[in-house]
Design a protein around this motif. Structure first.
Motif, PDB file in Angstrom:
ATOM      1  N   SER A  32     -17.031  -5.071   9.851  1.00 56.97           N
ATOM      2  CA  SER A  32     -15.740  -4.729  10.457  1.00 56.97           C
ATOM      3  C   SER A  32     -15.884  -3.535  11.386  1.00 56.97           C
ATOM      4  CB  SER A  32     -14.708  -4.421   9.376  1.00 56.97           C
ATOM      5  OG  SER A  32     -14.417  -5.593   8.654  1.00 56.97           O
ATOM      6  N   GLY A  33     -16.722  -2.597  11.015  1.00 57.88           N
ATOM      7  CA  GLY A  33     -16.955  -1.433  11.854  1.00 57.88           C
ATOM      8  C   GLY A  33     -17.549  -1.778  13.202  1.00 57.88           C
ATOM      9  N   LEU A  34     -18.305  -2.864  13.267  1.00 56.17           N
ATOM     10  CA  LEU A  34     -18.892  -3.293  14.541  1.00 56.17           C
ATOM     11  C   LEU A  34     -17.830  -3.769  15.530  1.00 56.17           C
ATOM     12  CD1 LEU A  34     -22.011  -5.286  13.355  1.00 56.17           C
ATOM     13  CD2 LEU A  34     -21.978  -3.005  14.378  1.00 56.17           C
ATOM     14  N   LEU A  35     -16.666  -4.160  15.034  1.00 53.23           N
ATOM     15  CA  LEU A  35     -15.612  -4.689  15.897  1.00 53.23           C
ATOM     16  C   LEU A  35     -14.699  -3.611  16.460  1.00 53.23           C
ATOM     17  CD1 LEU A  35     -14.610  -7.786  13.769  1.00 53.23           C
ATOM     18  CD2 LEU A  35     -16.140  -7.712  15.733  1.00 53.23           C
ATOM     19  N   VAL A  36     -14.779  -2.413  15.914  1.00 50.56           N
ATOM     20  CA  VAL A  36     -13.910  -1.317  16.346  1.00 50.56           C
ATOM     21  C   VAL A  36     -14.345  -0.809  17.716  1.00 50.56           C
ATOM     22  CG1 VAL A  36     -13.165   1.041  15.821  1.00 50.56           C
ATOM     23  CG2 VAL A  36     -13.440  -0.634  13.981  1.00 50.56           C
ATOM     24  N   VAL A  37     -13.381  -0.634  18.593  1.00 54.34           N
ATOM     25  CA  VAL A  37     -13.635  -0.020  19.899  1.00 54.34           C
ATOM     26  C   VAL A  37     -13.244   1.447  19.766  1.00 54.34           C
ATOM     27  CG1 VAL A  37     -13.085  -0.019  22.356  1.00 54.34           C
ATOM     28  CG2 VAL A  37     -13.160  -2.185  21.099  1.00 54.34           C
ATOM     29  N   PRO A  38     -14.240   2.347  19.772  1.00 60.04           N
ATOM     30  CA  PRO A  38     -13.936   3.772  19.595  1.00 60.04           C
ATOM     31  C   PRO A  38     -13.025   4.308  20.697  1.00 60.04           C
ATOM     32  CG  PRO A  38     -16.296   3.359  19.394  1.00 60.04           C
ATOM     33  CD  PRO A  38     -15.664   2.104  19.902  1.00 60.04           C
ATOM     34  N   SER A  39     -12.280   5.336  20.365  1.00 58.74           N
ATOM     35  CA  SER A  39     -11.401   5.977  21.330  1.00 58.74           C
ATOM     36  C   SER A  39     -12.216   6.416  22.538  1.00 58.74           C
ATOM     37  CB  SER A  39     -10.730   7.184  20.672  1.00 58.74           C
ATOM     38  OG  SER A  39      -9.905   7.837  21.596  1.00 58.74           O
ATOM     39  N   GLY A  40     -11.750   6.051  23.722  1.00 60.20           N
ATOM     40  CA  GLY A  40     -12.425   6.409  24.957  1.00 60.20           C
ATOM     41  C   GLY A  40     -13.519   5.442  25.368  1.00 60.20           C
ATOM     42  N   ALA A  41     -13.860   4.496  24.495  1.00 62.03           N
ATOM     43  CA  ALA A  41     -14.885   3.502  24.818  1.00 62.03           C
ATOM     44  C   ALA A  41     -14.230   2.251  25.380  1.00 62.03           C
ATOM     45  CB  ALA A  41     -15.697   3.152  23.576  1.00 62.03           C
ATOM     46  N   ARG A  42     -15.015   1.446  26.075  1.00 69.48           N
ATOM     47  CA  ARG A  42     -14.493   0.204  26.637  1.00 69.48           C
ATOM     48  C   ARG A  42     -14.879  -1.019  25.811  1.00 69.48           C
ATOM     49  NH1 ARG A  42     -14.767   0.032  33.019  1.00 69.48           N
ATOM     50  NH2 ARG A  42     -13.791  -1.907  32.427  1.00 69.48           N
ATOM     51  N   THR A  43     -15.888  -0.863  24.967  1.00 69.58           N
ATOM     52  CA  THR A  43     -16.360  -2.003  24.180  1.00 69.58           C
ATOM     53  C   THR A  43     -16.661  -1.582  22.746  1.00 69.58           C
ATOM     54  OG1 THR A  43     -18.674  -1.611  24.778  1.00 69.58           O
ATOM     55  CG2 THR A  43     -17.434  -3.116  26.190  1.00 69.58           C
ATOM     56  N   SER A  44     -16.766  -2.575  21.889  1.00 67.37           N
ATOM     57  CA  SER A  44     -17.115  -2.335  20.487  1.00 67.37           C
ATOM     58  C   SER A  44     -18.626  -2.136  20.367  1.00 67.37           C
ATOM     59  CB  SER A  44     -16.699  -3.534  19.631  1.00 67.37           C
ATOM     60  OG  SER A  44     -17.469  -4.661  19.990  1.00 67.37           O
ATOM     61  N   GLU A  45     -19.045  -1.685  19.206  1.00 69.00           N
ATOM     62  CA  GLU A  45     -20.476  -1.545  18.937  1.00 69.00           C
ATOM     63  C   GLU A  45     -21.149  -2.920  18.983  1.00 69.00           C
ATOM     64  OE1 GLU A  45     -24.117   0.416  17.869  1.00 69.00           O
ATOM     65  OE2 GLU A  45     -22.297   0.967  18.933  1.00 69.00           O
ATOM     66  N   LEU A  46     -20.480  -3.944  18.515  1.00 72.43           N
ATOM     67  CA  LEU A  46     -21.026  -5.292  18.563  1.00 72.43           C
ATOM     68  C   LEU A  46     -21.309  -5.717  20.006  1.00 72.43           C
ATOM     69  CD1 LEU A  46     -21.757  -7.889  16.995  1.00 72.43           C
ATOM     70  CD2 LEU A  46     -19.398  -8.618  17.349  1.00 72.43           C
ATOM     71  N   GLU A  47     -20.368  -5.457  20.883  1.00 71.43           N
ATOM     72  CA  GLU A  47     -20.559  -5.810  22.294  1.00 71.43           C
ATOM     73  C   GLU A  47     -21.678  -4.984  22.911  1.00 71.43           C
ATOM     74  OE1 GLU A  47     -20.041  -7.660  26.027  1.00 71.43           O
ATOM     75  OE2 GLU A  47     -19.639  -8.236  23.963  1.00 71.43           O
ATOM     76  N   ARG A  48     -21.758  -3.714  22.550  1.00 70.97           N
ATOM     77  CA  ARG A  48     -22.833  -2.855  23.076  1.00 70.97           C
ATOM     78  C   ARG A  48     -24.195  -3.405  22.658  1.00 70.97           C
ATOM     79  NH1 ARG A  48     -26.323   0.989  21.933  1.00 70.97           N
ATOM     80  NH2 ARG A  48     -25.854   0.987  19.713  1.00 70.97           N
ATOM     81  N   LEU A  49     -24.317  -3.808  21.394  1.00 74.80           N
ATOM     82  CA  LEU A  49     -25.571  -4.377  20.915  1.00 74.80           C
ATOM     83  C   LEU A  49     -25.887  -5.697  21.619  1.00 74.80           C
ATOM     84  CD1 LEU A  49     -25.176  -3.658  17.116  1.00 74.80           C
ATOM     85  CD2 LEU A  49     -26.733  -2.517  18.703  1.00 74.80           C
ATOM     86  N   ARG A  50     -24.854  -6.504  21.845  1.00 76.72           N
ATOM     87  CA  ARG A  50     -25.070  -7.778  22.538  1.00 76.72           C
ATOM     88  C   ARG A  50     -25.578  -7.540  23.946  1.00 76.72           C
ATOM     89  NH1 ARG A  50     -23.363 -10.914  26.147  1.00 76.72           N
ATOM     90  NH2 ARG A  50     -21.633  -9.604  26.748  1.00 76.72           N
ATOM     91  N   GLN A  51     -24.993  -6.571  24.630  1.00 73.30           N
ATOM     92  CA  GLN A  51     -25.395  -6.269  26.005  1.00 73.30           C
ATOM     93  C   GLN A  51     -26.825  -5.736  26.074  1.00 73.30           C
ATOM     94  OE1 GLN A  51     -22.309  -3.683  27.483  1.00 73.30           O
ATOM     95  NE2 GLN A  51     -20.886  -5.372  27.781  1.00 73.30           N
ATOM     96  N   LEU A  52     -27.254  -5.049  25.025  1.00 69.37           N
ATOM     97  CA  LEU A  52     -28.622  -4.533  24.984  1.00 69.37           C
ATOM     98  C   LEU A  52     -29.629  -5.610  24.610  1.00 69.37           C
ATOM     99  CD1 LEU A  52     -28.050  -1.108  23.189  1.00 69.37           C
ATOM    100  CD2 LEU A  52     -28.669  -1.477  25.582  1.00 69.37           C
ATOM    101  N   GLY A  53     -29.133  -6.786  24.242  1.00 72.23           N
ATOM    102  CA  GLY A  53     -30.025  -7.868  23.846  1.00 72.23           C
ATOM    103  C   GLY A  53     -30.442  -7.788  22.393  1.00 72.23           C
ATOM    104  N   GLU A  54     -29.763  -6.947  21.614  1.00 73.16           N
ATOM    105  CA  GLU A  54     -30.096  -6.801  20.200  1.00 73.16           C
ATOM    106  C   GLU A  54     -29.609  -7.975  19.359  1.00 73.16           C
ATOM    107  OE1 GLU A  54     -31.949  -4.303  18.888  1.00 73.16           O
ATOM    108  OE2 GLU A  54     -32.228  -3.569  20.919  1.00 73.16           O
ATOM    109  N   ILE A  55     -28.585  -8.676  19.843  1.00 74.96           N
ATOM    110  CA  ILE A  55     -28.102  -9.871  19.162  1.00 74.96           C
ATOM    111  C   ILE A  55     -27.959 -10.966  20.214  1.00 74.96           C
ATOM    112  CG2 ILE A  55     -26.915  -8.702  17.271  1.00 74.96           C
ATOM    113  CD1 ILE A  55     -24.310  -9.052  18.768  1.00 74.96           C
ATOM    114  N   PRO A  56     -28.174 -12.211  19.854  1.00 75.32           N
ATOM    115  CA  PRO A  56     -28.072 -13.286  20.842  1.00 75.32           C
ATOM    116  C   PRO A  56     -26.624 -13.616  21.176  1.00 75.32           C
ATOM    117  CG  PRO A  56     -28.537 -14.186  18.681  1.00 75.32           C
ATOM    118  CD  PRO A  56     -28.573 -12.680  18.548  1.00 75.32           C
ATOM    119  N   ASP A  57     -26.419 -14.150  22.368  1.00 75.22           N
ATOM    120  CA  ASP A  57     -25.102 -14.672  22.724  1.00 75.22           C
ATOM    121  C   ASP A  57     -24.828 -15.869  21.825  1.00 75.22           C
ATOM    122  OD1 ASP A  57     -24.564 -12.904  24.789  1.00 75.22           O
ATOM    123  OD2 ASP A  57     -25.597 -14.156  26.253  1.00 75.22           O
ATOM    124  N   LEU A  58     -23.581 -16.000  21.406  1.00 74.53           N
ATOM    125  CA  LEU A  58     -23.215 -17.148  20.585  1.00 74.53           C
ATOM    126  C   LEU A  58     -22.895 -18.331  21.481  1.00 74.53           C
ATOM    127  CD1 LEU A  58     -20.839 -15.428  18.009  1.00 74.53           C
ATOM    128  CD2 LEU A  58     -23.191 -16.159  17.656  1.00 74.53           C
TER     129      LEU A  58
END
Length: 69
Positions: A32-58
């Motif tokens: 659940s924490g991966l889905l949170v978009v921190p204050s001042g951020a534009r994306t969640s941690e999950l999206e940041r990891l996806r963009q870095l290639g750490e997780i595959p696109d679904l």
């Protein structure tokens, strides 16, 4: 384009939420924490990891079979 992205995000969140319900409590909190978009951020941690290639696109359908796995 924003509408398409929003629908994809909603689909991803729904898929993750279904899987989180099946997981143990500690994993639920972490996922659940991966889905949170921190204050001042534009994306969640999950999206940041996806963009870095750490997780595959679904693939379409969220990569989840009929049993939710």
């Amino acid at each position: 384009m924003a509408g398409v992205r929003e629908k994809a995000d909603e689909r991803l969140c729904a898929t993750v939420a279904r899987q989180v319900e099946r997981a143990d409590a500690a994993l639920r909190r972490e996922l659940s924490g991966l889905l949170v978009v921190p204050s001042g951020a534009r994306t969640s941690e999950l999206e940041r990891l996806r963009q870095l290639g750490e997780i595959p696109d679904l693939p379409d359908g969220g990569g989840v079979n009929a049993e939710g796995v």
